[in-house]
Design an enzyme around this catalytic site. Structure first.
Site, PDB file in Angstrom:
ATOM      1  N   HIS A 160      -4.468 -10.149  -6.469  1.00  0.00           N
ATOM      2  CA  HIS A 160      -5.628  -9.694  -5.707  1.00  0.00           C
ATOM      3  C   HIS A 160      -6.425  -8.630  -6.452  1.00  0.00           C
ATOM      4  O   HIS A 160      -6.771  -7.598  -5.880  1.00  0.00           O
ATOM      5  CB  HIS A 160      -5.170  -9.165  -4.334  1.00  0.00           C
ATOM      6  N   PHE A 202      -5.066  -3.747   9.689  1.00  0.00           N
ATOM      7  CA  PHE A 202      -6.530  -3.817   9.799  1.00  0.00           C
ATOM      8  C   PHE A 202      -7.168  -2.974   8.709  1.00  0.00           C
ATOM      9  O   PHE A 202      -6.629  -1.943   8.309  1.00  0.00           O
ATOM     10  CB  PHE A 202      -7.002  -3.296  11.165  1.00  0.00           C
ATOM     11  N   HIS A 235      -9.594  -2.777   4.972  1.00  0.00           N
ATOM     12  CA  HIS A 235      -9.346  -3.081   3.560  1.00  0.00           C
ATOM     13  C   HIS A 235     -10.410  -2.371   2.746  1.00  0.00           C
ATOM     14  O   HIS A 235     -11.570  -2.367   3.128  1.00  0.00           O
ATOM     15  CB  HIS A 235      -9.426  -4.602   3.333  1.00  0.00           C
ATOM     16  N   ASP A 293      -1.850  -8.821   5.758  1.00  0.00           N
ATOM     17  CA  ASP A 293      -0.569  -8.388   6.339  1.00  0.00           C
ATOM     18  C   ASP A 293      -0.500  -8.638   7.849  1.00  0.00           C
ATOM     19  O   ASP A 293       0.584  -8.858   8.395  1.00  0.00           O
ATOM     20  CB  ASP A 293      -0.342  -6.891   6.068  1.00  0.00           C
ATOM     21  N   ARG A 334       3.812 -11.038  -5.551  1.00  0.00           N
ATOM     22  CA  ARG A 334       2.843 -10.265  -6.340  1.00  0.00           C
ATOM     23  C   ARG A 334       3.302 -10.053  -7.782  1.00  0.00           C
ATOM     24  O   ARG A 334       2.477  -9.823  -8.684  1.00  0.00           O
ATOM     25  CB  ARG A 334       2.553  -8.938  -5.631  1.00  0.00           C
TER      26      ARG A 334
HETATM   27  C1  ACO Z   1      -2.175  -6.246   1.396  1.00  0.00           C
HETATM   28  C2  ACO Z   1      -2.739  -4.896   1.617  1.00  0.00           C
HETATM   29  O1  ACO Z   1      -2.328  -3.944   1.010  1.00  0.00           O
HETATM   30  S1  ACO Z   1      -4.041  -4.767   2.681  1.00  0.00           S
HETATM   31  C3  ACO Z   1      -3.979  -3.121   3.317  1.00  0.00           C
HETATM   32  C4  ACO Z   1      -2.791  -2.936   4.237  1.00  0.00           C
HETATM   33  N1  ACO Z   1      -2.858  -1.628   4.885  1.00  0.00           N
HETATM   34  C5  ACO Z   1      -3.064  -1.474   6.210  1.00  0.00           C
HETATM   35  O2  ACO Z   1      -3.207  -2.435   6.960  1.00  0.00           O
HETATM   36  C6  ACO Z   1      -3.063  -0.065   6.727  1.00  0.00           C
HETATM   37  C7  ACO Z   1      -4.208   0.182   7.684  1.00  0.00           C
HETATM   38  N2  ACO Z   1      -5.494   0.221   6.979  1.00  0.00           N
HETATM   39  C8  ACO Z   1      -5.912   1.347   6.351  1.00  0.00           C
HETATM   40  O3  ACO Z   1      -5.281   2.406   6.399  1.00  0.00           O
HETATM   41  C9  ACO Z   1      -7.207   1.276   5.578  1.00  0.00           C
HETATM   42  O4  ACO Z   1      -8.085   0.323   6.115  1.00  0.00           O
HETATM   43  C10 ACO Z   1      -6.984   0.981   4.079  1.00  0.00           C
HETATM   44  C11 ACO Z   1      -5.988   1.970   3.493  1.00  0.00           C
HETATM   45  C12 ACO Z   1      -6.438  -0.427   3.885  1.00  0.00           C
HETATM   46  C13 ACO Z   1      -8.322   1.099   3.324  1.00  0.00           C
HETATM   47  O5  ACO Z   1      -8.623   2.421   3.300  1.00  0.00           O
HETATM   48  P1  ACO Z   1      -9.969   3.101   2.784  1.00  0.00           P
HETATM   49  O6  ACO Z   1     -10.792   2.137   2.021  1.00  0.00           O
HETATM   50  O7  ACO Z   1      -9.568   4.342   2.090  1.00  0.00           O
HETATM   51  O8  ACO Z   1     -10.730   3.400   4.114  1.00  0.00           O
HETATM   52  P2  ACO Z   1     -10.510   4.660   5.086  1.00  0.00           P
HETATM   53  O9  ACO Z   1      -9.071   4.819   5.396  1.00  0.00           O
HETATM   54  O10 ACO Z   1     -11.232   5.827   4.495  1.00  0.00           O
HETATM   55  O11 ACO Z   1     -11.259   4.134   6.352  1.00  0.00           O
HETATM   56  C14 ACO Z   1     -12.678   4.199   6.579  1.00  0.00           C
HETATM   57  C15 ACO Z   1     -12.894   4.414   8.070  1.00  0.00           C
HETATM   58  O12 ACO Z   1     -12.369   3.301   8.786  1.00  0.00           O
HETATM   59  C16 ACO Z   1     -11.292   3.708   9.649  1.00  0.00           C
HETATM   60  N3  ACO Z   1     -10.206   2.764   9.481  1.00  0.00           N
HETATM   61  C17 ACO Z   1      -9.904   2.037   8.388  1.00  0.00           C
HETATM   62  N4  ACO Z   1      -8.854   1.280   8.616  1.00  0.00           N
HETATM   63  C18 ACO Z   1      -8.459   1.524   9.876  1.00  0.00           C
HETATM   64  C19 ACO Z   1      -7.411   1.047  10.664  1.00  0.00           C
HETATM   65  N5  ACO Z   1      -6.553   0.168  10.185  1.00  0.00           N
HETATM   66  N6  ACO Z   1      -7.290   1.527  11.900  1.00  0.00           N
HETATM   67  C20 ACO Z   1      -8.149   2.422  12.404  1.00  0.00           C
HETATM   68  N7  ACO Z   1      -9.169   2.909  11.695  1.00  0.00           N
HETATM   69  C21 ACO Z   1      -9.326   2.465  10.443  1.00  0.00           C
HETATM   70  C22 ACO Z   1     -10.861   5.073   9.113  1.00  0.00           C
HETATM   71  O13 ACO Z   1     -10.253   5.860  10.103  1.00  0.00           O
HETATM   72  C23 ACO Z   1     -12.163   5.622   8.617  1.00  0.00           C
HETATM   73  O14 ACO Z   1     -12.889   6.082   9.734  1.00  0.00           O
HETATM   74  P3  ACO Z   1     -13.810   7.392   9.629  1.00  0.00           P
HETATM   75  O15 ACO Z   1     -14.830   7.068   8.566  1.00  0.00           O
HETATM   76  O16 ACO Z   1     -14.339   7.523  11.002  1.00  0.00           O
HETATM   77  O17 ACO Z   1     -12.893   8.488   9.199  1.00  0.00           O
HETATM   78  O1  OAA Z   2      -6.505  -5.413  -2.610  1.00  0.00           O
HETATM   79  C1  OAA Z   2      -5.940  -4.449  -2.063  1.00  0.00           C
HETATM   80  O2  OAA Z   2      -6.314  -3.258  -2.180  1.00  0.00           O
HETATM   81  C2  OAA Z   2      -4.759  -4.672  -1.204  1.00  0.00           C
HETATM   82  C3  OAA Z   2      -4.488  -6.099  -0.950  1.00  0.00           C
HETATM   83  O3  OAA Z   2      -5.097  -6.720  -0.117  1.00  0.00           O
HETATM   84  C4  OAA Z   2      -3.512  -6.765  -1.790  1.00  0.00           C
HETATM   85  O4  OAA Z   2      -2.919  -6.128  -2.674  1.00  0.00           O
HETATM   86  O5  OAA Z   2      -3.281  -7.976  -1.590  1.00  0.00           O
END
Ligand code: ACO
Ligand code: OAA
Length: 372
Positions: A188, A260, A262, A314, A339
């Site tokens: 990814h 939720f 990304h 996820d 991965r």
């Molecule tokens: C395969 C993977 O790795 S996919 C990612 C898996 N991770 C998750 O599902 C964890 C939940 N998601 C998150 O924490 C984030 O969406 C991330 C880490 C994936 C991306 O983070 P970033 O790009 O840094 O965005 P950030 O965390 O700054 O969020 C931006 C805004 O959206 C909100 N937001 C983003 N994701 C979420 C969420 N899952 N739930 C609630 N609010 C959210 C944040 O609170 C923030 O709000 P604000 O601007 O009012 O403070």
């Molecule tokens: O691209 C990312 O930051 C996280 C993700 O969705 C993955 O690793 O599959």
């Protein structure tokens, strides 16, 4: 040395590397893997095709695929000492940490550890991909005080992986869905774990070290650890309305809702999640029980309505793994098992055309004053 003074928190949108492996093309809404599109690949191909595509830069012919299948099966076995090491870990060690330890220890068994030529790195990558199912699943079994399960050569790579988890040969549908998740998780572009692996590889450290660092990165719940967190949340509710209430409470408390959002597709659903949502429908249909699907759909609706944030991969993988009878602590290690195919391709690419990663900082500390 060029210095730009612009600090971007989390390196959001910063281009960190050149790569011929993959691109999240947000304009065209396509996930490009070596010129192919991931969602199309998930319809036509399986995980072994993806391994070949990532490491050899082409989809395999029938003959190449047979050779790859044999190469992996011939190398399924782990050194006995790895199991001995895993047996020494405290029983409440998370399987991701068991995997991190086992993977790190495997480096010591590589006689050519410091040969970073493309061919040797590729052989090392295949060897690792062959061994990862046994390492992942058996670290879990050992940590539970159970005996390791022997891999089965008569099953496909994915079916054997799932068989070692559950102890039963999966149905055709289960095998296909597990393999589809392996394929979707394989690569990814530049997530945190891939960046971590490339940063480590850029010191001309070895593949095991780079991949061990990536395990630690993937474990966190903002990254791969989210799939386990999603399932824990789903199990706290017993109906769609209870799950909606659970999410509303999290939002009221300003908590992140797992599965939720990304960094790259914040205002859209991760296209991979849609594929796994279909897989969830198929699994619910086979079980004649739609509760998990109804709960997930309710969660999706409430997140769209309340904050306009959509599911990532996820979110829909977690309930599929649950219906495949996979224990929750194996969700992130299995993600890693997949991965590793992309990670090894990235480490090889980094070694083949290296420049050390060494960025600068925006200093926020005290100004210099002489020591009195
Ligand atoms: C395969 C993977 O790795 S996919 C990612 C898996 N991770 C998750 O599902 C964890 C939940 N998601 C998150 O924490 C984030 O969406 C991330 C880490 C994936 C991306 O983070 P970033 O790009 O840094 O965005 P950030 O965390 O700054 O969020 C931006 C805004 O959206 C909100 N937001 C983003 N994701 C979420 C969420 N899952 N739930 C609630 N609010 C959210 C944040 O609170 C923030 O709000 P604000 O601007 O009012 O403070
Ligand atoms: O691209 C990312 O930051 C996280 C993700 O969705 C993955 O690793 O599959």
């Amino acid at each position: 040395m060029q210095t730009t003074n612009k600090f971007v928190p989390g390196l959001d949108g910063v281009v960190a590397s050149e790569t011929a492996i993959s691109l999240l093309d947000t304009k065209e809404e396509k996930i490009i893997i070596r010129g192919y599109e991931l969602i199309e690949l998930s319809r036509e191909n399986d995980f072994l095709d993806m391994v070949h595509l990532l490491l050899e830069n082409s989809l395999p012919t029938a003959e190449e695929k047979e050779k790859l299948d044999k190469k992996l099966k011939d190398n399924y076995g782990l050194p006995k000492e790895i199991y001995d090491i895993l047996k020494l870990l405290p029983k409440d060690t998370h399987p991701m940490d068991g995997l991190r330890t086992g993977l790190s220890s495997l480096g010591g068994f590589d006689k050519d550890l410091l040969d970073f030529s493309t061919e040797v790195n590729k052989d090392r990558a295949y060897d690792l991909l062959a061994k990862l199912p046994a390492l992942i699943v058996n670290s879990y079994h050992i940590l539970n005080g159970d005996e390791p399960i022997e891999p089965r050569q008569d099953l496909s790579y994915g079916a054997n992986f799932l068989y070692m988890v559950t102890g039963r040969v999966p149905s055709k549908l289960e095998e296909e869905i597990f393999d589809r998740a392996l394929l979707l998780y394989s690569e990814h572009e530049m997530p945190n774990s891939t960046f971590t692996a490339r940063v480590i590889a850029s010191t001309m450290s070895d593949l095991y070290g780079a991949l061990t660092g990536a395990v630690a990165s993937l474990k966190g719940y903002l990254h791969g650890g989210a799939n386990e967190a999603v399932m824990h949340d789903l199990l706290k509710a017993d109906s769609a309305s209870e799950f909606e209430e659970l999410i509303m409470n999290k939002l009221r408390n300003k908590e992140k809702v797992m599965g939720f959002g990304h960094r790259v597709y914040m205002k859209k659903m991760d296209p991979r999640a849609l594929v796994m949502k279909d897989a969830l429908k198929q699994l619910c249909e086979a079980k004649g029980d739609y509760k998990l699907l109804e709960m997930c759909e309710a969660g999706e609706k409430v997140m769209e309505r309340e904050i306009g944030i959509y599911p990532n991969l996820d979110y829909y993988v977690a309930p599929c793994y649950w219906l495949l009878d996979i224990p929750i602590p194996l969700y992130t290690p299995i993600f890693y098992g997949s991965r590793a195919s992309g990670l090894t391709a990235h480490v090889i690419e980094q070694h083949d055309n290296n420049r050390l990663f060494r960025p600068r900082v925006k200093y926020t500390g005290e100004q210099y004053s002489p020591i009195k």
